[in-house]
Design a protein around this motif. Structure first.
Motif, short mmCIF file in Angstrom:
data_model
loop_
_atom_site.label_atom_id
_atom_site.label_comp_id
_atom_site.label_asym_id
_atom_site.label_seq_id
_atom_site.Cartn_x
_atom_site.Cartn_y
_atom_site.Cartn_z
N ALA A 58 0.93 -1.26 0.00
CA ALA A 58 -0.12 0.17 0.18
C ALA A 58 0.86 1.37 0.07
CB ALA A 58 -0.78 0.13 1.07
N VAL A 59 1.98 1.20 0.74
CA VAL A 59 2.85 2.33 0.61
C VAL A 59 3.43 2.57 -0.49
CG1 VAL A 59 5.14 3.27 1.71
CG2 VAL A 59 3.44 2.17 3.09
N ARG A 60 3.63 1.39 -1.32
CA ARG A 60 4.44 1.61 -2.72
C ARG A 60 3.55 1.90 -3.54
NH1 ARG A 60 4.53 -0.67 -7.39
NH2 ARG A 60 2.85 -2.12 -6.87
N VAL A 61 2.33 1.66 -3.48
CA VAL A 61 1.20 2.02 -4.55
C VAL A 61 1.17 3.72 -4.34
CG1 VAL A 61 -1.06 1.93 -4.98
CG2 VAL A 61 0.32 -0.27 -4.94
N ARG A 62 0.86 3.95 -2.92
CA ARG A 62 0.54 5.38 -2.80
C ARG A 62 1.81 6.23 -3.25
NH1 ARG A 62 -1.00 5.52 2.88
NH2 ARG A 62 -3.18 5.14 1.92
N SER A 63 2.86 5.92 -2.90
CA SER A 63 4.15 6.78 -3.38
C SER A 63 4.15 6.90 -4.88
CB SER A 63 5.25 5.85 -2.73
OG SER A 63 6.49 6.64 -3.28
N ALA A 64 3.78 5.68 -5.50
CA ALA A 64 3.74 5.70 -7.09
C ALA A 64 2.71 6.77 -7.46
CB ALA A 64 3.69 4.24 -7.63
N ALA A 65 1.64 6.64 -6.86
CA ALA A 65 0.47 7.45 -7.28
C ALA A 65 0.83 8.98 -7.00
CB ALA A 65 -0.85 7.10 -6.56
N GLU A 66 1.53 9.25 -6.01
CA GLU A 66 2.02 10.52 -5.70
C GLU A 66 3.18 11.03 -6.82
OE1 GLU A 66 3.10 10.91 -1.48
OE2 GLU A 66 0.87 10.54 -0.91
N THR A 67 3.99 10.14 -7.05
CA THR A 67 5.12 10.45 -8.10
C THR A 67 4.32 10.74 -9.16
OG1 THR A 67 6.70 9.11 -6.64
CG2 THR A 67 7.09 9.67 -9.05
N GLU A 68 3.46 10.11 -9.67
CA GLU A 68 2.75 10.15 -10.92
C GLU A 68 2.03 11.51 -10.98
OE1 GLU A 68 -0.82 7.98 -13.79
OE2 GLU A 68 0.62 6.60 -12.52
N LYS A 69 1.33 11.88 -9.96
CA LYS A 69 0.57 13.00 -9.78
C LYS A 69 1.29 14.22 -10.04
CE LYS A 69 -2.64 15.41 -6.66
NZ LYS A 69 -3.36 15.26 -5.54
N THR A 70 2.68 14.24 -9.16
CA THR A 70 3.60 15.10 -9.19
C THR A 70 4.33 15.32 -10.74
OG1 THR A 70 4.24 14.81 -7.16
CG2 THR A 70 5.81 15.96 -8.38
N ALA A 71 4.38 14.08 -11.35
CA ALA A 71 5.02 14.30 -12.83
C ALA A 71 4.01 14.75 -13.77
CB ALA A 71 5.31 13.00 -13.25
N LEU A 72 2.70 14.42 -13.43
CA LEU A 72 1.67 15.16 -14.24
C LEU A 72 1.59 16.64 -14.01
CD1 LEU A 72 -1.03 12.40 -14.24
CD2 LEU A 72 0.61 12.95 -16.15
N GLY A 73 1.58 16.89 -12.83
CA GLY A 73 1.69 18.38 -12.39
C GLY A 73 2.53 19.36 -13.24
N ALA A 74 3.72 18.60 -13.05
CA ALA A 74 5.11 19.43 -13.74
C ALA A 74 4.94 19.50 -15.17
CB ALA A 74 6.23 18.71 -13.46
N GLY A 75 4.37 18.22 -15.76
CA GLY A 75 4.30 18.51 -17.21
C GLY A 75 3.01 19.60 -17.62
N SER A 76 1.96 19.45 -16.98
CA SER A 76 1.09 20.62 -17.25
C SER A 76 1.72 22.06 -17.29
CB SER A 76 0.04 20.31 -16.29
OG SER A 76 -1.01 21.29 -16.38
N PHE A 77 2.64 22.18 -16.20
CA PHE A 77 3.14 23.52 -16.08
C PHE A 77 4.04 23.94 -17.09
CE2 PHE A 77 6.87 25.96 -14.44
CZ PHE A 77 6.29 27.17 -13.97
N ARG A 78 4.69 22.76 -17.48
CA ARG A 78 5.94 23.07 -18.77
C ARG A 78 4.92 23.36 -20.00
NH1 ARG A 78 8.16 17.77 -17.76
NH2 ARG A 78 9.46 18.18 -15.81
#
Length: 97
Positions: free
Chosen positions: A61-81
């Motif tokens: 569960a920790v791994r899945v949550r961490s992966a989801a947060e990383t993906e969310k952060t990456a998507l947010g950065a891509g949107s900013f770019r």
């Protein structure tokens, strides 16, 4: 093969626990029959399997949550770019006009 490994691990652990009890208990003045050693080993084996399962589910569960947060952060950065790149294109277009 994972199931075979897991079952083998539990079976070997049970055997080691029963043998350890048979050797160590008398050193502490505890005398048990082989049936009692098997029962005690069984209880600790069940507790160990439940503990291992719970920890595995927790860390998954920790791994899945961490992966989801990383993906969310990456998507947010891509949107900013994208917004920055779009703004730069609009600025250069207005300079050309």
């Amino acid at each position: 093969m994972s199931a075979v490994e897991a079952v083998t691990n539990v079976a070997v652990g049970f055997g080691v626990a029963v043998l350890t009890q048979a050797v160590v208990f008398p050193l502490f003045g505890i005398h048990a029959t082989m049936g009692e050693h098997l029962a005690i080993g069984g209880v600790f084996t069940v507790v160990s399997v439940v503990r291992s399962y719970a920890l595995r589910r927790f860390f998954e569960a920790v791994r899945v949550r961490s992966a989801a947060e990383t993906e969310k952060t990456a998507l947010g950065a891509g949107s900013f770019r994208s917004r920055r790149a779009g703004g730069a294109q609009e600025a250069s277009s207005s300079l050309i006009r």
